[in-house]
Design an enzyme around this catalytic site. Structure first.
Site, mmCIF file in Angstrom:
data_model
loop_
_atom_site.group_PDB
_atom_site.id
_atom_site.type_symbol
_atom_site.label_atom_id
_atom_site.label_comp_id
_atom_site.label_asym_id
_atom_site.label_seq_id
_atom_site.Cartn_x
_atom_site.Cartn_y
_atom_site.Cartn_z
ATOM 1 N N CYS A 89 0.673 2.600 4.755
ATOM 2 C CA CYS A 89 1.913 1.843 4.733
ATOM 3 C C CYS A 89 3.045 2.846 4.727
ATOM 4 O O CYS A 89 2.902 3.813 5.634
ATOM 5 C CB CYS A 89 2.015 0.702 3.697
ATOM 6 S SG CYS A 89 3.455 -0.466 4.325
ATOM 7 N N HIS A 174 -2.872 -2.890 4.907
ATOM 8 C CA HIS A 174 -3.326 -2.519 3.460
ATOM 9 C C HIS A 174 -4.776 -3.073 3.389
ATOM 10 O O HIS A 174 -5.046 -3.694 2.552
ATOM 11 C CB HIS A 174 -2.386 -3.373 2.447
ATOM 12 C CG HIS A 174 -0.989 -2.784 2.308
ATOM 13 N ND1 HIS A 174 -0.720 -1.866 1.548
ATOM 14 C CD2 HIS A 174 0.027 -3.175 3.071
ATOM 15 C CE1 HIS A 174 0.708 -1.652 1.422
ATOM 16 N NE2 HIS A 174 1.259 -2.680 2.475
ATOM 17 N N GLU A 176 -6.603 -0.961 1.814
ATOM 18 C CA GLU A 176 -7.155 -0.527 0.295
ATOM 19 C C GLU A 176 -6.832 -2.013 -0.671
ATOM 20 O O GLU A 176 -7.245 -1.835 -1.761
ATOM 21 C CB GLU A 176 -6.200 0.488 -0.105
ATOM 22 C CG GLU A 176 -5.012 0.253 -0.740
ATOM 23 C CD GLU A 176 -3.670 -0.520 0.207
ATOM 24 O OE1 GLU A 176 -2.759 -0.842 -0.411
ATOM 25 O OE2 GLU A 176 -4.037 -0.642 1.485
#
Length: 233
Positions: A89, A174, A176
């Site tokens: 991001c 995202h 992660e």
């Protein structure tokens, strides 16, 4: 012990599943809070791999948030010495900016779970493992693809969702995020959700629906990337 520098801007937007994989591969996570810690004093030799995470500010906000300029300098220095790096991001946008690509507002928000469309290069990358599983999007800015980089993915709202550059992986979405802690996101970004007219109940339900599949695929993706770019470290 090998060290992974984790540069973050919000406590709940942490290394998540990336951190899980790096930890299993024997890396100690060294967290650096961009909003509080002295970024300029960090020695490049202290990190074997770098993870740069997200936050609700822009690459262009350096006048209001001076630490952004320090981050850009640190990233530039890491790129010069070719440290393996993952940006997520805002982290991806910072990397793109250092590489000379434009980063700017989209004029709308992309928040929620939706699938990626992979490019031909993306199909040859670890991201191919994601298939049609929806991933978490949470941004209002977008990056252009730097010269020399490979565009890996897109969505209908945002044409540039990921790129690779040498030993760097940049993700606008995202992957992660550990969705076991998704409530932190909903509370931490409640003002943004309200302004965008997005119901947190729907996001919460989607997170529960996709989190099992996403965790398995995300960890495989980060493991494949690590095997390719961290094998000699």
């Amino acid at each position: 012990m090998k060290t992974a520098l984790v540069l973050q801007h919000l406590e709940f937007e942490n290394a998540g599943l990336i951190g899980n994989i790096l930890g299993k591969r024997g890396y100690e996570l060294k967290k650096l809070d961009a909003t509080r810690d002295d970024i300029s004093s960090f020695r490049l030799t202290e990190a074997d791999v770098v993870v740069i995470l997200g936050g609700p500010i822009g690459v262009y906000d350096g006048a209001r948030y001076p630490f952004i300029n320090q981050e850009l300098t640190l990233i530039e220095n890491f790129l010069k010495i070719k440290k393996p790096m993952i940006g997520v991001c805002l982290g991806a946008q910072l990397i793109a900016s250092v590489l000379g690509a434009k980063v700017q507002p989209m004029g709308k928000k992309e928040i929620g779970f939706s699938s990626l469309q992979l490019t031909d290069e993306g199909q040859k990358s670890p991201l191919a493992l994601i298939g049609t599983t929806p991933v978490l999007h949470w941004h209002g800015d977008q990056f252009e693809i730097p010269d020399g980089a490979k565009r890996l993915a897109e969505t209908g709202i945002c044409p540039n969702q990921a790129f690779s550059y040498e030993n760097v992986l940049a993700l606008q979405f995202h992957l992660e995020a550990d969705l076991d802690y998704f409530e932190h996101w909903l509370v931490g970004h409640t003002a943004e959700l309200s302004q965008a007219g997005i119901d947190p109940v729907n996001l919460r339900n989607d997170a529960k629906k996709y989190q099992g599949d996403l965790r398995i695929k995300a960890e495989k993706i980060f493991n494949l990337w690590s095997e390719e770019f961290l094998k000699n470290i």
